[in-house]
Write a protein that holds these residues in place. Structure first.
Motif, mmCIF file in Angstrom:
data_model
loop_
_atom_site.group_PDB
_atom_site.id
_atom_site.type_symbol
_atom_site.label_atom_id
_atom_site.label_comp_id
_atom_site.label_asym_id
_atom_site.label_seq_id
_atom_site.Cartn_x
_atom_site.Cartn_y
_atom_site.Cartn_z
ATOM 1 N N GLN A 190 0.829 -1.209 0.000
ATOM 2 C CA GLN A 190 0.000 0.000 0.000
ATOM 3 C C GLN A 190 0.862 1.258 0.000
ATOM 4 O O GLN A 190 0.524 2.251 -0.648
ATOM 5 C CB GLN A 190 -0.965 -0.004 1.190
ATOM 6 C CG GLN A 190 -2.080 0.998 1.065
ATOM 7 C CD GLN A 190 -2.859 0.853 -0.244
ATOM 8 O OE1 GLN A 190 -3.134 -0.238 -0.722
ATOM 9 N NE2 GLN A 190 -3.205 1.984 -0.837
ATOM 10 N N ALA A 191 1.988 1.221 0.705
ATOM 11 C CA ALA A 191 2.889 2.374 0.724
ATOM 12 C C ALA A 191 3.473 2.631 -0.661
ATOM 13 O O ALA A 191 3.576 3.783 -1.094
ATOM 14 C CB ALA A 191 4.010 2.146 1.736
ATOM 15 N N LEU A 192 3.837 1.570 -1.377
ATOM 16 C CA LEU A 192 4.362 1.730 -2.733
ATOM 17 C C LEU A 192 3.297 2.313 -3.670
ATOM 18 O O LEU A 192 3.585 3.183 -4.495
ATOM 19 C CB LEU A 192 4.886 0.399 -3.277
ATOM 20 C CG LEU A 192 6.135 -0.152 -2.603
ATOM 21 C CD1 LEU A 192 6.457 -1.542 -3.133
ATOM 22 C CD2 LEU A 192 7.313 0.798 -2.789
ATOM 23 N N VAL A 193 2.078 1.843 -3.527
ATOM 24 C CA VAL A 193 0.978 2.370 -4.340
ATOM 25 C C VAL A 193 0.773 3.861 -4.037
ATOM 26 O O VAL A 193 0.590 4.677 -4.949
ATOM 27 C CB VAL A 193 -0.318 1.573 -4.094
ATOM 28 C CG1 VAL A 193 -1.526 2.271 -4.705
ATOM 29 C CG2 VAL A 193 -0.181 0.158 -4.654
ATOM 30 N N ALA B 92 3.475 5.990 -5.610
ATOM 31 C CA ALA B 92 3.231 6.111 -7.044
ATOM 32 C C ALA B 92 2.121 7.128 -7.313
ATOM 33 O O ALA B 92 2.250 7.975 -8.210
ATOM 34 C CB ALA B 92 2.874 4.751 -7.633
ATOM 35 N N ASP B 93 1.049 7.077 -6.542
ATOM 36 C CA ASP B 93 -0.039 8.050 -6.720
ATOM 37 C C ASP B 93 0.455 9.481 -6.493
ATOM 38 O O ASP B 93 0.061 10.406 -7.205
ATOM 39 C CB ASP B 93 -1.192 7.761 -5.754
ATOM 40 C CG ASP B 93 -2.046 6.585 -6.193
ATOM 41 O OD1 ASP B 93 -2.065 6.262 -7.401
ATOM 42 O OD2 ASP B 93 -2.697 5.977 -5.315
ATOM 43 N N TYR B 94 1.320 9.642 -5.514
ATOM 44 C CA TYR B 94 1.838 10.975 -5.187
ATOM 45 C C TYR B 94 2.607 11.590 -6.360
ATOM 46 O O TYR B 94 2.527 12.801 -6.601
ATOM 47 C CB TYR B 94 2.730 10.917 -3.945
ATOM 48 C CG TYR B 94 3.384 12.237 -3.648
ATOM 49 C CD1 TYR B 94 2.644 13.290 -3.102
ATOM 50 C CD2 TYR B 94 4.723 12.449 -3.928
ATOM 51 C CE1 TYR B 94 3.232 14.512 -2.834
ATOM 52 C CE2 TYR B 94 5.319 13.676 -3.665
ATOM 53 C CZ TYR B 94 4.573 14.695 -3.129
ATOM 54 O OH TYR B 94 5.151 15.910 -2.874
ATOM 55 N N VAL B 95 3.317 10.778 -7.097
ATOM 56 C CA VAL B 95 4.145 11.273 -8.211
ATOM 57 C C VAL B 95 3.311 12.076 -9.209
ATOM 58 O O VAL B 95 3.781 13.081 -9.733
ATOM 59 C CB VAL B 95 4.870 10.094 -8.903
ATOM 60 C CG1 VAL B 95 5.398 10.482 -10.266
ATOM 61 C CG2 VAL B 95 5.983 9.569 -8.019
#
Length: 135
Positions: A121-124, A127-130
């Motif tokens: 979930q942290a990786l997702v 990625a969304d933040y980018v």
């Protein structure tokens, strides 16, 4: 199923998306918030995806302005404003951010083989933040 390959793919597509988004924010961001001077890449003659899109889609007179600025390696405030307006007119900003989002989607799909977890979930979320940073 190769976890290392999946994470490598995630990182590769995340990195591409980050660079495209960063290059695009150069043309739209509030420089005080991101710490970049608006149009800095253009003023330095850097050809990034939004600028490539503009060069590919603009009519001849508009394209000539962009080529002149790139060749000279600097943009006056009036030239920069005109190029920023052209990027809006020709959809260059929207196009580049769409490309960044497509890369984020691929990066996130690379995680599909992993069980749900706080780490995944942290990786997702990263990625969304980018592609959702202030602009």
């Amino acid at each position: 199923w190769d976890e290392r390959a999946a994470l490598g793919r995630f990182g590769r597509f995340l990195g591409i998306a980050y660079q495209v988004a960063d290059d695009t924010l150069d043309y739209v961001a509030d420089q005080g918030r991101l710490g970049k001077a608006l149009g800095k890449d253009l003023s330095e003659g850097k050809i990034t995806l939004p600028l490539l899109h503009l060069l590919r889609t603009a009519g001849a007179p508009d394209r000539q302005l962009v080529q002149t600025v790139v060749r000279e390696g600097q943009a006056s405030p009036a030239q920069l404003r005109e190029i920023l307006d052209l990027m809006q007119t020709y959809g260059s900003i929207v196009y580049a951010m769409d490309v960044a989002r497509q890369h984020i989607t691929i990066a996130q799909q690379s995680l599909d083989g992993f069980d749900p977890s706080p780490h995944r979930q942290a990786l997702v979320a990263v990625a969304d933040y980018v592609v959702s940073r202030d602009h």
